[in-house]
Design a protein around this motif. Structure first.
Motif, short mmCIF file in Angstrom:
data_model
loop_
_atom_site.label_atom_id
_atom_site.label_comp_id
_atom_site.label_asym_id
_atom_site.label_seq_id
_atom_site.Cartn_x
_atom_site.Cartn_y
_atom_site.Cartn_z
N ARG A 152 1.20 -1.26 0.13
CA ARG A 152 0.78 -0.33 0.14
C ARG A 152 1.09 1.24 0.42
O ARG A 152 1.31 1.09 0.32
CB ARG A 152 -1.17 0.34 0.77
N PRO A 153 0.31 2.32 -0.51
CA PRO A 153 1.64 3.79 -0.32
C PRO A 153 1.29 4.35 0.54
O PRO A 153 0.16 3.93 1.84
CB PRO A 153 0.31 5.07 -1.42
N ALA A 154 2.14 4.56 1.44
CA ALA A 154 2.85 4.78 2.68
C ALA A 154 2.49 6.21 2.95
O ALA A 154 1.94 6.86 2.01
CB ALA A 154 4.40 5.21 2.89
N THR A 155 1.76 6.25 4.02
CA THR A 155 1.21 7.09 4.81
C THR A 155 2.14 8.57 4.70
O THR A 155 3.34 8.43 4.79
CB THR A 155 0.41 7.31 5.97
N ARG A 156 1.68 9.73 5.13
CA ARG A 156 2.30 11.03 5.30
C ARG A 156 3.52 10.78 6.30
O ARG A 156 4.64 11.02 6.19
CB ARG A 156 1.46 12.18 5.16
N GLY A 157 2.91 10.88 7.30
CA GLY A 157 3.27 10.51 8.46
C GLY A 157 4.95 8.80 8.27
O GLY A 157 6.02 9.16 8.64
N GLU A 158 4.41 8.26 7.37
CA GLU A 158 5.25 6.93 7.57
C GLU A 158 6.80 7.41 6.23
O GLU A 158 8.22 7.46 6.65
CB GLU A 158 5.00 6.04 6.38
N ARG A 159 5.99 8.64 5.33
CA ARG A 159 7.38 9.07 4.45
C ARG A 159 8.34 9.85 5.35
O ARG A 159 9.16 9.82 5.55
CB ARG A 159 6.50 10.41 3.73
N ARG A 160 7.92 10.91 6.29
CA ARG A 160 8.18 12.23 6.70
C ARG A 160 9.18 11.38 8.15
O ARG A 160 10.58 11.25 8.46
CB ARG A 160 7.42 12.52 7.90
#
Length: 115
Positions: free
Chosen positions: A12-20
């Motif tokens: 699944r695409p990474a969430t904004r928090g995961e990317r940060r």
């Protein structure tokens, strides 16, 4: 798609928090690598730089020739036979912890310990 013992999970695409968090971890890792490189260059005599480079290269060779194939064999041979995901996670964590202890302990034992 169901996740079997050796089947990859659906991504699944990474969430904004995961990317940060990933960006922060990469930045911290690069910063620590820079600190280590500066400390090595400023504290080691230039005559030892070649020995350190050879030691680091040997570490890569040992990892690729011994550790990675052993981890793959253990993963397929042991974790592939365990059906319960919770038990598989515990085994994976235990094997990772044991491998970490071995990686630290073997050089200490081979060289006679801390001097």
């Amino acid at each position: 798609m169901t996740a079997g013992p050796l089947r990859p999970r659906e991504l699944r695409p990474a969430t904004r928090g995961e990317r940060r968090a990933r960006v922060a971890l990469v930045a911290v890792g690069l910063g620590l690598a820079l600190v280590g490189a500066v400390a090595a260059v400023t504290t080691l005599p230039p005559a030892q730089w070649v020995r350190v480079a050879l030691w680091l290269a040997a570490g890569v060779v040992v990892h690729d020739a011994v550790v990675a194939p052993l981890a793959l064999a253990l993963g397929v041979g042991v974790l592939g036979r365990v059906r319960r995901p919770a038990v598989r996670r515990l085994l994976r964590a235990g094997l990772l912890l044991a491998a970490t202890v071995v990686v630290v302990a073997v050089p200490l034992l081979a060289t006679g310990g801390l001097r």
